[in-house]
Design a protein around this motif. Sequence first.
Motif, PDB file in Angstrom:
ATOM      1  N   ARG A 115      -5.235   1.534   2.566  1.00  0.00           N
ATOM      2  CA  ARG A 115      -5.027   0.300   3.342  1.00  0.00           C
ATOM      3  C   ARG A 115      -3.752   0.348   4.176  1.00  0.00           C
ATOM      4  O   ARG A 115      -3.411  -0.603   4.868  1.00  0.00           O
TER       5      ARG A 115
ATOM      6  N   MET B 294      -1.123   2.091   7.169  1.00  0.00           N
ATOM      7  CA  MET B 294      -1.342   2.300   8.610  1.00  0.00           C
ATOM      8  C   MET B 294      -2.153   3.575   8.880  1.00  0.00           C
ATOM      9  O   MET B 294      -3.120   3.555   9.630  1.00  0.00           O
TER      10      MET B 294
ATOM     11  N   ILE C 172       0.023   4.778  -8.313  1.00  0.00           N
ATOM     12  CA  ILE C 172       0.130   6.244  -8.451  1.00  0.00           C
ATOM     13  C   ILE C 172       1.286   6.672  -9.348  1.00  0.00           C
ATOM     14  O   ILE C 172       1.305   7.802  -9.843  1.00  0.00           O
TER      15      ILE C 172
ATOM     16  N   THR D  57       6.915  14.288   5.778  1.00  0.00           N
ATOM     17  CA  THR D  57       7.673  13.672   6.863  1.00  0.00           C
ATOM     18  C   THR D  57       8.687  14.618   7.517  1.00  0.00           C
ATOM     19  O   THR D  57       9.186  15.557   6.879  1.00  0.00           O
TER      20      THR D  57
ATOM     21  N   PHE E  44      -5.093   1.329  -8.361  1.00  0.00           N
ATOM     22  CA  PHE E  44      -4.194   1.858  -9.401  1.00  0.00           C
ATOM     23  C   PHE E  44      -2.869   2.239  -8.755  1.00  0.00           C
ATOM     24  O   PHE E  44      -2.794   2.503  -7.555  1.00  0.00           O
TER      25      PHE E  44
ATOM     26  N   SER F 242       4.420  14.870   9.402  1.00  0.00           N
ATOM     27  CA  SER F 242       4.291  14.204  10.693  1.00  0.00           C
ATOM     28  C   SER F 242       5.521  13.327  10.930  1.00  0.00           C
ATOM     29  O   SER F 242       6.476  13.365  10.133  1.00  0.00           O
ATOM     30  N   SER F 243       5.534  12.563  12.017  1.00  0.00           N
ATOM     31  CA  SER F 243       6.755  11.829  12.365  1.00  0.00           C
ATOM     32  C   SER F 243       6.473  10.595  13.207  1.00  0.00           C
ATOM     33  O   SER F 243       5.473  10.538  13.929  1.00  0.00           O
ATOM     34  N   TRP F 244       7.332   9.612  13.086  1.00  0.00           N
ATOM     35  CA  TRP F 244       7.393   8.451  13.975  1.00  0.00           C
ATOM     36  C   TRP F 244       5.995   7.858  14.236  1.00  0.00           C
ATOM     37  O   TRP F 244       5.560   7.723  15.382  1.00  0.00           O
ATOM     38  N   LEU F 245       5.284   7.527  13.152  1.00  0.00           N
ATOM     39  CA  LEU F 245       3.903   7.038  13.280  1.00  0.00           C
ATOM     40  C   LEU F 245       3.847   5.634  13.877  1.00  0.00           C
ATOM     41  O   LEU F 245       4.672   4.784  13.566  1.00  0.00           O
TER      42      LEU F 245
HETATM   43  N1  LIG Z   1       5.278   5.713   8.990  1.00  0.00           N
HETATM   44  C1  LIG Z   1       5.842   6.816   9.463  1.00  0.00           C
HETATM   45  O1  LIG Z   1       6.536   6.812  10.501  1.00  0.00           O
HETATM   46  C2  LIG Z   1       5.627   8.124   8.749  1.00  0.00           C
HETATM   47  C3  LIG Z   1       6.182   9.291   9.295  1.00  0.00           C
HETATM   48  C4  LIG Z   1       5.959  10.523   8.635  1.00  0.00           C
HETATM   49  C5  LIG Z   1       5.212  10.566   7.470  1.00  0.00           C
HETATM   50  N2  LIG Z   1       4.701   9.405   6.961  1.00  0.00           N
HETATM   51  C6  LIG Z   1       3.928   9.493   5.716  1.00  0.00           C
HETATM   52  O2  LIG Z   1       2.575   9.179   6.015  1.00  0.00           O
HETATM   53  C7  LIG Z   1       1.939   8.560   4.890  1.00  0.00           C
HETATM   54  C8  LIG Z   1       1.257   7.286   5.335  1.00  0.00           C
HETATM   55  O3  LIG Z   1       2.233   6.437   5.925  1.00  0.00           O
HETATM   56  P1  LIG Z   1       1.900   4.978   6.463  1.00  0.00           P
HETATM   57  O4  LIG Z   1       2.790   4.745   7.605  1.00  0.00           O
HETATM   58  O5  LIG Z   1       0.443   4.797   6.570  1.00  0.00           O
HETATM   59  O6  LIG Z   1       2.462   4.117   5.238  1.00  0.00           O
HETATM   60  P2  LIG Z   1       2.147   2.610   4.831  1.00  0.00           P
HETATM   61  O7  LIG Z   1       1.505   1.878   5.943  1.00  0.00           O
HETATM   62  O8  LIG Z   1       3.413   2.088   4.244  1.00  0.00           O
HETATM   63  O9  LIG Z   1       1.048   2.809   3.703  1.00  0.00           O
HETATM   64  C9  LIG Z   1       1.373   3.319   2.448  1.00  0.00           C
HETATM   65  C10 LIG Z   1       0.318   2.835   1.487  1.00  0.00           C
HETATM   66  O10 LIG Z   1       0.657   3.279   0.159  1.00  0.00           O
HETATM   67  C11 LIG Z   1       0.435   2.191  -0.738  1.00  0.00           C
HETATM   68  N3  LIG Z   1       1.281   2.307  -1.909  1.00  0.00           N
HETATM   69  C12 LIG Z   1       2.625   2.075  -1.990  1.00  0.00           C
HETATM   70  N4  LIG Z   1       3.039   2.249  -3.257  1.00  0.00           N
HETATM   71  C13 LIG Z   1       1.961   2.602  -3.993  1.00  0.00           C
HETATM   72  C14 LIG Z   1       1.757   2.898  -5.372  1.00  0.00           C
HETATM   73  N5  LIG Z   1       2.769   2.871  -6.237  1.00  0.00           N
HETATM   74  N6  LIG Z   1       0.509   3.199  -5.780  1.00  0.00           N
HETATM   75  C15 LIG Z   1      -0.531   3.212  -4.915  1.00  0.00           C
HETATM   76  N7  LIG Z   1      -0.406   2.935  -3.593  1.00  0.00           N
HETATM   77  C16 LIG Z   1       0.832   2.631  -3.143  1.00  0.00           C
HETATM   78  C17 LIG Z   1       0.812   0.979   0.084  1.00  0.00           C
HETATM   79  O11 LIG Z   1       0.253  -0.197  -0.503  1.00  0.00           O
HETATM   80  P3  LIG Z   1       0.982  -1.613  -0.224  1.00  0.00           P
HETATM   81  O12 LIG Z   1       1.042  -1.778   1.256  1.00  0.00           O
HETATM   82  O13 LIG Z   1       0.099  -2.594  -0.907  1.00  0.00           O
HETATM   83  O14 LIG Z   1       2.354  -1.474  -0.827  1.00  0.00           O
HETATM   84  C18 LIG Z   1       0.224   1.312   1.439  1.00  0.00           C
HETATM   85  O15 LIG Z   1      -1.112   0.930   1.539  1.00  0.00           O
HETATM   86  C19 LIG Z   1       3.060   8.340   3.858  1.00  0.00           C
HETATM   87  O16 LIG Z   1       2.968   9.339   2.886  1.00  0.00           O
HETATM   88  C20 LIG Z   1       4.345   8.493   4.668  1.00  0.00           C
HETATM   89  O17 LIG Z   1       5.397   8.966   3.858  1.00  0.00           O
HETATM   90  C21 LIG Z   1       4.877   8.200   7.570  1.00  0.00           C
END
Ligand SMILES: NC(=O)c1ccc[n+]([C@@H]2O[C@H](COP(=O)([O-])OP(=O)(O)OC[C@H]3O[C@@H](n4cnc5c(N)ncnc54)[C@H](OP(=O)(O)O)[C@@H]3O)[C@@H](O)[C@H]2O)c1
Length: 313
Positions: A9, A11, A36, A100, A34, A147-150
């Motif tokens: 759920r 981004m 993690i 990241t 659940f 990846s970066s800066w999503l």
């Molecule tokens: N955003 C960026 O710029 C960026 C850049 C490089 C890499 N990444 C990596 O890309 C991946 C996806 O990022 P994203 O931007 O899609 O992140 P996001 O929108 O914050 O989504 C992360 C998801 O993980 C869930 N989550 C958090 N804690 C959890 C737990 N303890 N157990 C189960 N689920 C849990 C969150 O649920 P809730 O929302 O309900 O807490 C959320 O749905 C991540 O691994 C991130 O480190 C992100």
Amino acid sequence: MRILVTGARGMLGTALLPCLGTEHEVVGVDIKDFDISQEAAVQRAFGDLRPDFVFHLAAYTDVDGCEANPQIARDVNTRGTRNVARSCAEIGAVLLYVSTDYVFDGSLARPYREDDAPNPLSVYGRTKWEAEQQVQALLARHFIVRSSWLYGPRGKNFVATILKVAKERDELRVVSDQRGSPTYTYHLALKLAQMVQVQAYGIYHVTGAGNCSWFEFAREILKLGGLEQVRVVPISTQESGRMAPRPANSVLENHRLIESHLGVLPHWREGLAHYLEEGQRLGEFALPASDRGEKPLQREVTGHDCSNSPVGG
Ligand SMILES: NC(=O)c1ccc[n+]([C@@H]2O[C@H](COP(=O)([O-])OP(=O)(O)OC[C@H]3O[C@@H](n4cnc5c(N)ncnc54)[C@H](OP(=O)(O)O)[C@@H]3O)[C@@H](O)[C@H]2O)c1
């Protein structure tokens, strides 16, 4: 093939699920299913679902939040990933872990390659790097995709934040001394989906093509969004006053994608143009109409937590 997506759920998860196609059985899970960080819960869920391939996206992604709450960051990012990797090893699943650019310290004067040594500056970067090491230690059939800066629909992100604050202020202060590659979630998701068929495991850098500073990114967002009258003032990282340190250079060379003939992602400007269309369609933001009564976005396109957002006050 049965595919499991954690963080479904989030981004990136919401972009990835529709890209996985109908030929697979796809299950998306999130914290409501659940946590993690709870090993027994992960083991039970993986034992029930028995996936062949796991996209592990769930993480604590608030970079300054991780700095303030290092124990939660470690529990979710490092221990949570260890739990997922262990369960994958137990049932023989392939694991693709999304990591990241913040695993690097940003001191190199060139883009980072997959085999450059990480040296994270922040708690977030450190917990993600430790998670990478768990994945490498626990199972042979793994991908680590940095990846970066999503940015993209259904998430707090820099683009949406810039458009929001541009409506409230005449002037934005944005960090100009950090460089990276903005990456559109749908472009990344399409590449991740392609990797289900790949057997050359290991580390891949996968980012939007090109690079810019946050300041340049903000200016392009306002230009394409028809909000050029809003002034953008460049500020330093120090002036931004963010809690977590961030790398000055986090541009990633997508070397393995090229070497493996998998193809690189479109330019970040193309992703931005697509997101501005898509975000309006989804009602995430409204852009001003041009003088001719048309949408300001003229460009043809092919196609979250601004916790990382270095927008200053
Ligand atoms: N955003 C960026 O710029 C960026 C850049 C490089 C890499 N990444 C990596 O890309 C991946 C996806 O990022 P994203 O931007 O899609 O992140 P996001 O929108 O914050 O989504 C992360 C998801 O993980 C869930 N989550 C958090 N804690 C959890 C737990 N303890 N157990 C189960 N689920 C849990 C969150 O649920 P809730 O929302 O309900 O807490 C959320 O749905 C991540 O691994 C991130 O480190 C992100």
